[in-house]
Design a protein around this motif. Structure first.
Motif, PDB file in Angstrom:
ATOM      1  N   HIS A 101       5.285  -4.691   1.526  1.00 50.38           N
ATOM      2  CA  HIS A 101       4.304  -5.400   2.355  1.00 50.38           C
ATOM      3  C   HIS A 101       4.455  -6.922   2.209  1.00 50.38           C
ATOM      4  CE1 HIS A 101       1.621  -1.591   2.339  1.00 50.38           C
ATOM      5  NE2 HIS A 101       2.421  -1.616   3.380  1.00 50.38           N
ATOM      6  N   ARG A 102       4.813  -7.384   1.015  1.00 46.37           N
ATOM      7  CA  ARG A 102       5.049  -8.823   0.842  1.00 46.37           C
ATOM      8  C   ARG A 102       6.266  -9.274   1.640  1.00 46.37           C
ATOM      9  NH1 ARG A 102       3.750  -7.574  -4.556  1.00 46.37           N
ATOM     10  NH2 ARG A 102       5.971  -7.533  -5.134  1.00 46.37           N
ATOM     11  N   GLU A 103       7.301  -8.447   1.634  1.00 47.23           N
ATOM     12  CA  GLU A 103       8.521  -8.792   2.355  1.00 47.23           C
ATOM     13  C   GLU A 103       8.364  -8.634   3.868  1.00 47.23           C
ATOM     14  OE1 GLU A 103      11.898  -6.699   0.828  1.00 47.23           O
ATOM     15  OE2 GLU A 103      11.483  -7.249  -1.259  1.00 47.23           O
ATOM     16  N   HIS A 104       7.468  -7.741   4.263  1.00 45.26           N
ATOM     17  CA  HIS A 104       7.250  -7.466   5.690  1.00 45.26           C
ATOM     18  C   HIS A 104       5.748  -7.520   5.988  1.00 45.26           C
ATOM     19  CE1 HIS A 104      11.442  -6.182   6.204  1.00 45.26           C
ATOM     20  NE2 HIS A 104      11.300  -5.576   5.045  1.00 45.26           N
ATOM     21  N   PRO A 105       5.179  -8.706   6.051  1.00 42.73           N
ATOM     22  CA  PRO A 105       3.731  -8.834   6.268  1.00 42.73           C
ATOM     23  C   PRO A 105       3.264  -8.311   7.623  1.00 42.73           C
ATOM     24  CG  PRO A 105       4.807 -10.972   6.402  1.00 42.73           C
ATOM     25  CD  PRO A 105       5.836 -10.018   5.903  1.00 42.73           C
ATOM     26  N   ASP A 106       4.210  -8.079   8.531  1.00 39.45           N
ATOM     27  CA  ASP A 106       3.838  -7.573   9.854  1.00 39.45           C
ATOM     28  C   ASP A 106       3.817  -6.047   9.919  1.00 39.45           C
ATOM     29  OD1 ASP A 106       6.590  -7.515   9.410  1.00 39.45           O
ATOM     30  OD2 ASP A 106       7.070  -7.616  11.548  1.00 39.45           O
ATOM     31  N   VAL A 107       4.096  -5.381   8.783  1.00 40.79           N
ATOM     32  CA  VAL A 107       4.136  -3.920   8.758  1.00 40.79           C
ATOM     33  C   VAL A 107       3.233  -3.397   7.648  1.00 40.79           C
ATOM     34  CG1 VAL A 107       5.590  -1.855   8.520  1.00 40.79           C
ATOM     35  CG2 VAL A 107       6.519  -3.922   9.598  1.00 40.79           C
ATOM     36  N   ARG A 108       2.466  -2.374   7.953  1.00 39.41           N
ATOM     37  CA  ARG A 108       1.667  -1.678   6.951  1.00 39.41           C
ATOM     38  C   ARG A 108       2.046  -0.208   6.981  1.00 39.41           C
ATOM     39  NH1 ARG A 108       1.407  -5.720   5.238  1.00 39.41           N
ATOM     40  NH2 ARG A 108      -0.298  -7.057   4.559  1.00 39.41           N
ATOM     41  N   VAL A 109       2.054   0.435   5.803  1.00 37.27           N
ATOM     42  CA  VAL A 109       2.471   1.830   5.685  1.00 37.27           C
ATOM     43  C   VAL A 109       1.284   2.676   5.246  1.00 37.27           C
ATOM     44  CG1 VAL A 109       4.081   3.448   4.612  1.00 37.27           C
ATOM     45  CG2 VAL A 109       4.775   1.065   5.023  1.00 37.27           C
ATOM     46  N   ASP A 110       0.998   3.694   6.037  1.00 41.29           N
ATOM     47  CA  ASP A 110      -0.045   4.665   5.710  1.00 41.29           C
ATOM     48  C   ASP A 110       0.654   5.928   5.209  1.00 41.29           C
ATOM     49  OD1 ASP A 110      -2.247   6.307   5.506  1.00 41.29           O
ATOM     50  OD2 ASP A 110      -2.486   6.580   7.674  1.00 41.29           O
ATOM     51  N   VAL A 111       0.617   6.158   3.890  1.00 39.10           N
ATOM     52  CA  VAL A 111       1.309   7.292   3.295  1.00 39.10           C
ATOM     53  C   VAL A 111       0.384   8.508   3.255  1.00 39.10           C
ATOM     54  CG1 VAL A 111       2.455   8.196   1.228  1.00 39.10           C
ATOM     55  CG2 VAL A 111       2.752   5.796   1.873  1.00 39.10           C
TER      56      VAL A 111
END
Length: 440
Positions: A71-81
């Motif tokens: 999430h730090r590297e890709h602030p435009d993406v969030r992952v719902d596991v």
């Protein structure tokens, strides 16, 4: 009223009139600022893509701890596991596909890939891999990579790998066997030396398909063809099946299913059997469940090979892969996560947290993994694996293999030849529909 009082009154009136005007201006200005901030906030939220990722078993717990860095590297993406139990995963994935609710990205057992490809549930990955700077096909074990390729197209990327090796007691076996004949001679010697009716040199559960299949793979038996022809009547399979059944006939392995083994680790620790074949998950199990005094009394070795063939013998290509839904509108974001999880340093962290072996060869150079004597056999074996037939029907075929083998150990068939022919007829009937479809 004096002039001074009149002037004071006029000043009060002007101030009283001015205050409401100034107050209204401030209120209107504040509303505009608030609307602007809300608009900016909404824009920011709209730029964040949330992907749904189904992870199976304990991996679903472990992967969550890796996501803060992603999430730090890709602030435009969030992952719902979403954590899915292994026992329910296969059926749940199929149900999700039928119900048009397949996740954007999923972890799957690599033997499931052909079935999901046949359903057109997963997206081809060749173009993404070709354009990637971090995914290096040559850094993956060839036999494992091959399990993800159907009809010449790549549909999954290996996440972690497993294969089967020989677990053995080092206090009973000084040197692990390298050939089938050496293995049998070693087991016969152990059995004579023990003189204990409860001792068996090898534990080989009768309800597992992997062992007879890997013996056949070591001899180069084709099993089934891509166009749906059963090949269990092939002489190489018959020879492998004969070797398998002979281990029970000679009394070198007990005629027990896994459900009849009360406690694998306790019995192995007690010396009730000297060897068994299994995967990397049992390295962790033995380390956890055997006492400190037994930790130096077991190890692993690559599988022995048929006489006259190179050592080690081949094993099966196992593990889990990452796939992207063919219907997802978030494929680019999902690929970013796959690339992240595929990086060697992330794979090593995943190994430390889960015990799952890395799919990338580069991760195996890290000392903690490279210098572990009880895992070294897996590194050798992973260079000598074979992919299972990539057919949607494989799960049912595998069940038929162990069912036939189990009946053969109980004497239903007079020999391996008869058992192999019965298996061939059963699987051939199972594949008849596939042949019909391909002929149209």
């Amino acid at each position: 009223m004096t002039r001074l009082k009149i002037e004071n009154e006029q000043l009060k009136n002007r101030n009283a009139t001015a205050r409401p005007e100034f107050s209204i201006f401030n209120f209107q200005f504040s509303i505009l600022i608030l609307l602007f901030l809300l608009s900016c906030s909404g824009t920011s939220r709209n730029k964040i893509t949330t992907i749904e990722f189904w992870a199976l078993g304990r991996e679903g717990e472990v992967v969550v701890s890796l996501l803060p860095q992603f999430h730090r590297e890709h602030p435009d993406v969030r992952v719902d596991v979403q954590q899915i139990p292994w026992t329910a995963a296969h059926e749940k994935l199929l149900t999700a596909h039928v119900g048009n609710s397949f996740p954007d990205m999923a972890q799957i057992g690599n033997t499931w890939i052909p079935e999901l490809v046949a359903l057109r549930a997963v997206e081809p990955l060749d173009a993404r891999v070709a354009a990637s700077k971090s995914v290096v096909p040559g850094d993956y074990f060839p036999g494992i990579w091959e399990t993800n390729v159907v009809g010449g197209t790549l549909y999954g990327l290996p996440w972690y790998v497993d294969t089967r090796v020989l677990f053995y007691r080092t206090d009973m076996i000084a040197r692990p066997p390298r050939t089938w004949s050496e293995w049998v001679a070693q087991m016969e010697q152990l059995e004579r030396r023990a003189r204990d009716p409860h001792f068996f040199p090898l534990l080989l559960p009768t309800n597992e398909w992997a062992q007879p299949v890997l013996f056949a793979v070591q001899l180069g038996a084709p099993l089934v063809t891509e166009d749906g022809q059963a090949r269990f009547d092939d002489p190489r399979f018959v020879k492998a099946f004969s070797f398998y059944l002979d281990l029970y006939r000679r009394g070198l392995a007990p005629k027990l299913s896994s459900g009849q083994v009360s406690n694998l680790y306790q019995q192995f620790g007690a010396g009730e059997f000297a060897m068994f074949m299994s995967g990397p998950w049992d390295v962790g199990n033995l380390r956890e469940r055997l006492g400190p005094e037994l930790q130096s009394k077991w190890s692993t070795a690559p599988l022995p090979s048929p006489d006259g063939t190179p050592y080690p013998g081949k094993s099966l290509s196992g593990g889990s892969s990452l796939v992207i839904s063919s219907n997802s509108d978030k494929q680019d974001a999902s690929w970013k996560l796959i690339e992240f999880l595929s990086r060697p340093e992330i794979q090593m962290r995943f190994f430390e947290l889960s015990g799952d072996l890395p799919a990338r060869r580069a991760a195996w150079t890290i000392p903690k993994l490279a210098n572990d004597p009880q895992i070294a056999a897996f590194r050798t074996q992973l260079d000598h694996t074979a992919a299972l037939p990539r057919l949607p029907e494989w799960e049912n075929i595998a069940t038929s293999v162990f069912e036939t083998g189990q009946l053969a150990t109980l004497g239903k068939y007079k020999d391996a030849q008869q058992a192999a022919l019965a298996l061939d007829r059963k699987v051939d009937g199972m594949l008849e529909k596939r042949r019909w479809v391909l002929s149209r």
